[in-house]
Scaffold this motif. Structure first.
Motif, PDB file in Angstrom:
ATOM      1  N   TRP A   1     -11.125 -55.079 -26.112  1.00  0.00           N
ATOM      2  CA  TRP A   1     -12.182 -54.830 -25.138  1.00  0.00           C
ATOM      3  C   TRP A   1     -12.907 -56.126 -24.786  1.00  0.00           C
ATOM      4  O   TRP A   1     -13.199 -56.391 -23.619  1.00  0.00           O
ATOM      5  CB  TRP A   1     -13.164 -53.800 -25.691  1.00  0.00           C
ATOM      6  CG  TRP A   1     -14.244 -53.439 -24.711  1.00  0.00           C
ATOM      7  CD1 TRP A   1     -14.154 -52.578 -23.648  1.00  0.00           C
ATOM      8  CD2 TRP A   1     -15.588 -53.937 -24.707  1.00  0.00           C
ATOM      9  NE1 TRP A   1     -15.361 -52.507 -22.987  1.00  0.00           N
ATOM     10  CE2 TRP A   1     -16.261 -53.334 -23.619  1.00  0.00           C
ATOM     11  CE3 TRP A   1     -16.293 -54.831 -25.533  1.00  0.00           C
ATOM     12  CZ2 TRP A   1     -17.595 -53.599 -23.320  1.00  0.00           C
ATOM     13  CZ3 TRP A   1     -17.623 -55.090 -25.240  1.00  0.00           C
ATOM     14  CH2 TRP A   1     -18.257 -54.481 -24.152  1.00  0.00           C
ATOM     15  N   LEU A   2     -13.170 -56.955 -25.789  1.00  0.00           N
ATOM     16  CA  LEU A   2     -13.869 -58.218 -25.570  1.00  0.00           C
ATOM     17  C   LEU A   2     -13.038 -59.208 -24.766  1.00  0.00           C
ATOM     18  O   LEU A   2     -13.578 -60.009 -24.012  1.00  0.00           O
ATOM     19  CB  LEU A   2     -14.254 -58.840 -26.922  1.00  0.00           C
ATOM     20  CG  LEU A   2     -15.351 -58.124 -27.694  1.00  0.00           C
ATOM     21  CD1 LEU A   2     -15.358 -58.569 -29.155  1.00  0.00           C
ATOM     22  CD2 LEU A   2     -16.707 -58.364 -27.045  1.00  0.00           C
ATOM     23  N   SER A   3     -11.721 -59.145 -24.919  1.00  0.00           N
ATOM     24  CA  SER A   3     -10.857 -60.119 -24.246  1.00  0.00           C
ATOM     25  C   SER A   3     -10.767 -59.881 -22.749  1.00  0.00           C
ATOM     26  O   SER A   3     -10.413 -60.772 -21.997  1.00  0.00           O
ATOM     27  CB  SER A   3      -9.450 -60.090 -24.844  1.00  0.00           C
ATOM     28  OG  SER A   3      -8.762 -58.933 -24.387  1.00  0.00           O
ATOM     29  N   SER A   4     -11.065 -58.675 -22.311  1.00  0.00           N
ATOM     30  CA  SER A   4     -10.967 -58.289 -20.898  1.00  0.00           C
ATOM     31  C   SER A   4      -9.547 -58.397 -20.351  1.00  0.00           C
ATOM     32  O   SER A   4      -9.327 -58.255 -19.161  1.00  0.00           O
ATOM     33  CB  SER A   4     -11.917 -59.133 -20.032  1.00  0.00           C
ATOM     34  OG  SER A   4     -13.243 -58.982 -20.474  1.00  0.00           O
ATOM     35  N   THR A   5      -8.578 -58.681 -21.211  1.00  0.00           N
ATOM     36  CA  THR A   5      -7.182 -58.752 -20.793  1.00  0.00           C
ATOM     37  C   THR A   5      -6.572 -57.363 -20.758  1.00  0.00           C
ATOM     38  O   THR A   5      -5.701 -57.078 -19.954  1.00  0.00           O
ATOM     39  CB  THR A   5      -6.385 -59.648 -21.774  1.00  0.00           C
ATOM     40  OG1 THR A   5      -7.024 -60.919 -21.832  1.00  0.00           O
ATOM     41  CG2 THR A   5      -4.952 -59.814 -21.333  1.00  0.00           C
ATOM     42  N   TYR A   6      -7.030 -56.521 -21.648  1.00  0.00           N
ATOM     43  CA  TYR A   6      -6.510 -55.162 -21.774  1.00  0.00           C
ATOM     44  C   TYR A   6      -7.517 -54.176 -21.199  1.00  0.00           C
ATOM     45  O   TYR A   6      -8.718 -54.419 -21.234  1.00  0.00           O
ATOM     46  CB  TYR A   6      -6.273 -54.816 -23.244  1.00  0.00           C
ATOM     47  CG  TYR A   6      -5.359 -55.757 -23.964  1.00  0.00           C
ATOM     48  CD1 TYR A   6      -3.984 -55.570 -23.950  1.00  0.00           C
ATOM     49  CD2 TYR A   6      -5.865 -56.841 -24.675  1.00  0.00           C
ATOM     50  CE1 TYR A   6      -3.140 -56.432 -24.626  1.00  0.00           C
ATOM     51  CE2 TYR A   6      -5.025 -57.712 -25.351  1.00  0.00           C
ATOM     52  CZ  TYR A   6      -3.669 -57.501 -25.318  1.00  0.00           C
ATOM     53  OH  TYR A   6      -2.830 -58.356 -25.985  1.00  0.00           O
ATOM     54  N   GLU A   7      -7.014 -53.077 -20.709  1.00  0.00           N
ATOM     55  CA  GLU A   7      -7.913 -52.003 -20.281  1.00  0.00           C
ATOM     56  C   GLU A   7      -8.175 -51.105 -21.484  1.00  0.00           C
ATOM     57  O   GLU A   7      -7.324 -50.298 -21.856  1.00  0.00           O
ATOM     58  CB  GLU A   7      -7.286 -51.214 -19.137  1.00  0.00           C
ATOM     59  CG  GLU A   7      -7.273 -51.976 -17.828  1.00  0.00           C
ATOM     60  CD  GLU A   7      -6.839 -51.106 -16.665  1.00  0.00           C
ATOM     61  OE1 GLU A   7      -6.998 -49.874 -16.747  1.00  0.00           O
ATOM     62  OE2 GLU A   7      -6.334 -51.674 -15.689  1.00  0.00           O
ATOM     63  N   VAL A   8      -9.326 -51.282 -22.090  1.00  0.00           N
ATOM     64  CA  VAL A   8      -9.709 -50.499 -23.258  1.00  0.00           C
ATOM     65  C   VAL A   8     -11.012 -49.780 -22.936  1.00  0.00           C
ATOM     66  O   VAL A   8     -11.978 -50.396 -22.498  1.00  0.00           O
ATOM     67  CB  VAL A   8      -9.895 -51.404 -24.501  1.00  0.00           C
ATOM     68  CG1 VAL A   8     -10.429 -50.606 -25.667  1.00  0.00           C
ATOM     69  CG2 VAL A   8      -8.585 -52.074 -24.868  1.00  0.00           C
ATOM     70  N   ASP A   9     -11.012 -48.487 -23.146  1.00  0.00           N
ATOM     71  CA  ASP A   9     -12.195 -47.662 -22.926  1.00  0.00           C
ATOM     72  C   ASP A   9     -12.844 -47.412 -24.283  1.00  0.00           C
ATOM     73  O   ASP A   9     -12.300 -46.664 -25.114  1.00  0.00           O
ATOM     74  CB  ASP A   9     -11.768 -46.349 -22.259  1.00  0.00           C
ATOM     75  CG  ASP A   9     -12.934 -45.443 -21.923  1.00  0.00           C
ATOM     76  OD1 ASP A   9     -14.011 -45.591 -22.538  1.00  0.00           O
ATOM     77  OD2 ASP A   9     -12.746 -44.572 -21.057  1.00  0.00           O
ATOM     78  N   LEU A  10     -13.996 -48.040 -24.532  1.00  0.00           N
ATOM     79  CA  LEU A  10     -14.654 -47.890 -25.834  1.00  0.00           C
ATOM     80  C   LEU A  10     -15.122 -46.462 -26.072  1.00  0.00           C
ATOM     81  O   LEU A  10     -15.141 -46.004 -27.216  1.00  0.00           O
ATOM     82  CB  LEU A  10     -15.833 -48.861 -25.956  1.00  0.00           C
ATOM     83  CG  LEU A  10     -15.510 -50.326 -26.215  1.00  0.00           C
ATOM     84  CD1 LEU A  10     -16.792 -51.094 -26.489  1.00  0.00           C
ATOM     85  CD2 LEU A  10     -14.540 -50.507 -27.364  1.00  0.00           C
ATOM     86  N   ASP A  11     -15.511 -45.757 -25.018  1.00  0.00           N
ATOM     87  CA  ASP A  11     -15.924 -44.364 -25.194  1.00  0.00           C
ATOM     88  C   ASP A  11     -14.751 -43.512 -25.674  1.00  0.00           C
ATOM     89  O   ASP A  11     -14.902 -42.677 -26.572  1.00  0.00           O
ATOM     90  CB  ASP A  11     -16.488 -43.794 -23.890  1.00  0.00           C
ATOM     91  CG  ASP A  11     -17.808 -44.440 -23.517  1.00  0.00           C
ATOM     92  OD1 ASP A  11     -18.573 -44.795 -24.432  1.00  0.00           O
ATOM     93  OD2 ASP A  11     -18.079 -44.593 -22.309  1.00  0.00           O
ATOM     94  N   GLU A  12     -13.593 -43.738 -25.074  1.00  0.00           N
ATOM     95  CA  GLU A  12     -12.397 -43.002 -25.500  1.00  0.00           C
ATOM     96  C   GLU A  12     -12.049 -43.356 -26.947  1.00  0.00           C
ATOM     97  O   GLU A  12     -11.737 -42.480 -27.755  1.00  0.00           O
ATOM     98  CB  GLU A  12     -11.222 -43.317 -24.576  1.00  0.00           C
ATOM     99  CG  GLU A  12      -9.936 -42.620 -24.977  1.00  0.00           C
ATOM    100  CD  GLU A  12      -8.749 -43.035 -24.123  1.00  0.00           C
ATOM    101  OE1 GLU A  12      -7.896 -42.166 -23.886  1.00  0.00           O
ATOM    102  OE2 GLU A  12      -8.682 -44.213 -23.732  1.00  0.00           O
ATOM    103  N   ALA A  13     -12.105 -44.649 -27.260  1.00  0.00           N
ATOM    104  CA  ALA A  13     -11.811 -45.084 -28.626  1.00  0.00           C
ATOM    105  C   ALA A  13     -12.777 -44.451 -29.621  1.00  0.00           C
ATOM    106  O   ALA A  13     -12.369 -44.027 -30.709  1.00  0.00           O
ATOM    107  CB  ALA A  13     -11.879 -46.610 -28.710  1.00  0.00           C
ATOM    108  N   ALA A  14     -14.055 -44.367 -29.246  1.00  0.00           N
ATOM    109  CA  ALA A  14     -15.053 -43.767 -30.141  1.00  0.00           C
ATOM    110  C   ALA A  14     -14.821 -42.269 -30.328  1.00  0.00           C
ATOM    111  O   ALA A  14     -15.211 -41.708 -31.350  1.00  0.00           O
ATOM    112  CB  ALA A  14     -16.457 -44.021 -29.599  1.00  0.00           C
ATOM    113  N   ARG A  15     -14.179 -41.637 -29.364  1.00  0.00           N
ATOM    114  CA  ARG A  15     -13.842 -40.214 -29.501  1.00  0.00           C
ATOM    115  C   ARG A  15     -12.594 -40.011 -30.351  1.00  0.00           C
ATOM    116  O   ARG A  15     -12.518 -39.086 -31.151  1.00  0.00           O
ATOM    117  CB  ARG A  15     -13.590 -39.585 -28.115  1.00  0.00           C
ATOM    118  CG  ARG A  15     -14.822 -39.221 -27.346  1.00  0.00           C
ATOM    119  CD  ARG A  15     -14.514 -38.332 -26.148  1.00  0.00           C
ATOM    120  NE  ARG A  15     -13.446 -38.820 -25.296  1.00  0.00           N
ATOM    121  CZ  ARG A  15     -13.606 -39.695 -24.293  1.00  0.00           C
ATOM    122  NH1 ARG A  15     -14.808 -40.175 -24.036  1.00  0.00           N
ATOM    123  NH2 ARG A  15     -12.572 -40.081 -23.567  1.00  0.00           N
ATOM    124  N   VAL A  16     -11.599 -40.879 -30.183  1.00  0.00           N
ATOM    125  CA  VAL A  16     -10.282 -40.675 -30.791  1.00  0.00           C
ATOM    126  C   VAL A  16     -10.164 -41.283 -32.194  1.00  0.00           C
ATOM    127  O   VAL A  16      -9.645 -40.648 -33.121  1.00  0.00           O
ATOM    128  CB  VAL A  16      -9.180 -41.247 -29.875  1.00  0.00           C
ATOM    129  CG1 VAL A  16      -7.825 -41.233 -30.571  1.00  0.00           C
ATOM    130  CG2 VAL A  16      -9.138 -40.492 -28.555  1.00  0.00           C
TER     131      VAL A  16
END
Length: 198
Positions: free
Chosen positions: A171-186
């Motif tokens: 998420w910090l690198s901005s290279t990947y599309e990472v959704d922190l909300d989704e990660a916090a759910r899963v």
């Protein structure tokens, strides 16, 4: 505290704040003694007086950032009654901190294995171990009771922090599309399943 000591603390804080801002703006390549002194208006001599070296400044900043991360994460875990709620709280607290304190998280992730921390590696490791020790103290009886799988502590740490740190890093690198909300759910339940006793 004398006025001289107050001025000294204010200068050290200014250097730490500026170093973090310089890193957030320019990354590791832009994180230099020249950039920090130019942005802060503090002389080389004063920086070396307070921190001994640029590496000393970087180590002090890293430890300050560890403190900022550790306090909410440890609090989230140690106020949890069960292993499941504690692990879930840890994952969420870490990801929330990453979102809410992006510059601090960026410095922590970008600097963990940097050359400028090498000279202070033992000091940094000892401080990190001490700050996160309450989580180990909280976890041990839950392993002993069979609530958590009886694994070596370093493997438990890898199972928990591996996915969380990689998610934050991406998420910090901005290279990947990472959704922190989704990660916090899963992630919390997925990580818990890897840790619970079968």
């Amino acid at each position: 505290m004398s006025p001289k000591q107050q001025r000294g603390e204010a200068t050290a804080d200014l250097l730490l704040d500026t170093a973090l801002a310089v890193y957030a703006r320019g990354g590791e390549r832009g994180f230099t003694v020249n950039a920090v002194t130019a942005a802060s208006g503090v002389s080389f001599g004063s920086l070396y007086h307070h921190f001994g070296s640029f590496d000393g400044l970087a180590a002090a900043l890293y430890l300050r950032c560890v403190d900022q991360l550790c306090d909410p994460v440890v609090a989230a875990v140690t106020r949890s009654r069960t292993a499941r709620t504690g692990i879930r709280a840890l994952v969420r607290a870490y990801l929330d901190f990453t979102r809410d304190h992006r510059d601090v998280a960026l410095f922590l992730h970008g600097s963990a294995y940097s050359s400028y921390l090498a000279a202070h590696a033992k000091e940094v490791m000892a401080a990190k171990d001490a700050k996160f020790a309450p989580i180990g103290d909280w976890l041990r009886p839950r392993v002993a009771s069979g609530e958590v799988a009886a694994l070596p502590p370093h493997l438990i740490e890898i199972l928990v922090m591996g996915p969380v740190a990689e998610t934050a890093h991406r998420w910090l690198s901005s290279t990947y599309e990472v959704d922190l909300d989704e990660a916090a759910r899963v992630l919390p339940d997925r990580i818990w399943r890897a840790l619970r006793s079968d």
